[in-house]
Design an enzyme around this catalytic site. Structure first.
Site, PDB file in Angstrom:
ATOM      1  CE  LYS A  76      12.298  -5.121   7.026  1.00 35.81           C
ATOM      2  NZ  LYS A  76      10.996  -4.439   7.187  1.00 35.81           N
ATOM      3  CE1 TYR A 133      15.805  -4.123   6.367  1.00 30.89           C
ATOM      4  CE2 TYR A 133      16.641  -5.758   4.820  1.00 30.89           C
ATOM      5  CZ  TYR A 133      15.669  -4.842   5.194  1.00 30.89           C
ATOM      6  OH  TYR A 133      14.557  -4.647   4.399  1.00 30.89           O
ATOM      7  CB  ILE A 179       6.284  -1.618  -1.566  1.00 30.88           C
ATOM      8  CG1 ILE A 179       7.484  -2.197  -2.316  1.00 30.88           C
ATOM      9  CG2 ILE A 179       5.123  -2.604  -1.622  1.00 30.88           C
ATOM     10  CD1 ILE A 179       8.103  -3.411  -1.633  1.00 30.88           C
ATOM     11  CB  THR A 207      11.831   1.129  -3.636  1.00 32.23           C
ATOM     12  OG1 THR A 207      12.777   0.455  -2.795  1.00 32.23           O
ATOM     13  CG2 THR A 207      10.697   0.175  -3.996  1.00 32.23           C
ATOM     14  CB  ILE A 238      11.115  -3.915  -4.883  1.00 32.77           C
ATOM     15  CG1 ILE A 238      10.579  -5.291  -4.468  1.00 32.77           C
ATOM     16  CG2 ILE A 238       9.994  -3.065  -5.474  1.00 32.77           C
ATOM     17  CD1 ILE A 238       9.973  -6.098  -5.588  1.00 32.77           C
TER      18      ILE A 238
END
Length: 253
Positions: A160, A156, A26, A191, A189
């Site tokens: 965040k 994780y 991104i 990626t 996304i």
């Protein structure tokens, strides 16, 4: 979108934007668009191959090796931008993901992720805040993992979620200077972010996520970057302390 007004000669040729962790995904998509719109962009990353690829993909950008997990890296980054005339935009995008069963988590696993994903942005903002121009914009990249409740991604998700909480505090602390702080919350996304997973695990994970996304597909880096660039732009001058989900409706936020 990021081009400055002709009335402001100090930034006539575009705004100064720093994207941490911007050598892939991104962040890199955003850097390409900033450069195309005559902005001046600085990217950071750690992987030598991705640093080289970013230099080739965005030749207009300055690409720096800088590891958010290193406690001294924020000082080095502040020194690197000291003579850039101030930052109009700061996108704290650096971070990484790893998953583990609850009984597999140890201190090293926890510390490494917290250092990169939480301590890193905290120190970066602390050292770079003095280099932010009044009226600048800060974007912090979180994740829909914060809200999904995945048993494998608890640490994780916690990192965040911490960013969401801190961004609200940062928005209050910097408001007197007209500096806005907002959170980008990407979902699935397309990626390389999940490349750490075994191929079969990644495919199963992505099928599960896509099955819960109302739009029934993963997003593109460009789609997520477009929202970050809106938040960095003068089109969002009355937007702060907000979260923007780019997740195809996954979290319905």
């Amino acid at each position: 979108m990021l081009a400055a007004s002709d009335e402001d000669s100090d930034v006539r040729d575009g705004k100064n934007v720093l994207i941490t962790g911007g050598t892939s995904g991104i962040g890199l998509a955003g850097a390409k668009r900033i450069a195309a719109e005559n902005g001046r962009v600085i990217l950071t990353g750690t992987h030598p191959q991705r640093l080289a690829q970013a230099r080739e993909a965005v030749p207009e950008a300055e690409v720096l090796a800088n590891d958010a997990g290193d406690p001294d890296a924020a000082d080095a980054l502040a020194s690197a931008v000291a003579d850039r005339g101030g930052l109009d935009g700061l996108w704290l995008d650096a971070g990484y993901a790893a998953v583990a069963e609850v009984d597999e988590i140890d201190a090293a696993f926890f510390d490494r992720m917290m250092n990169a994903n939480v301590r890193g942005p905290v120190l970066q903002l602390a050292r770079l805040s003095g280099h932010l121009n009044d009226g600048a914009s800060v974007v912090v990249t979180s994740s829909t993992s914060t809200y999904e409740g995945s048993g494998m991604a608890s640490v994780y998700a916690a990192t965040k979620g911490a960013l969401v909480a801190m961004a609200r505090g940062w928005a209050s602390a910097l408001a007197a200077r007209g500096i806005r702080v907002n959170v980008l919350v990407p979902g699935a996304i397309d990626t390389r972010f999940r490349d750490f997973m075994r191929e079969d695990v990644r495919e199963s994970f992505e099928r599960d996520v896509i099955g819960r996304v109302p739009l029934a597909r993963v997003g593109t880096p460009e789609e997520a970057a477009a929202v970050a660039l809106f938040l960095l732009s003068d089109d969002a001058t009355y937007v702060t302390a907000s979260q923007y989900a780019v997740d195809g409706g996954l979290t319905k936020r």
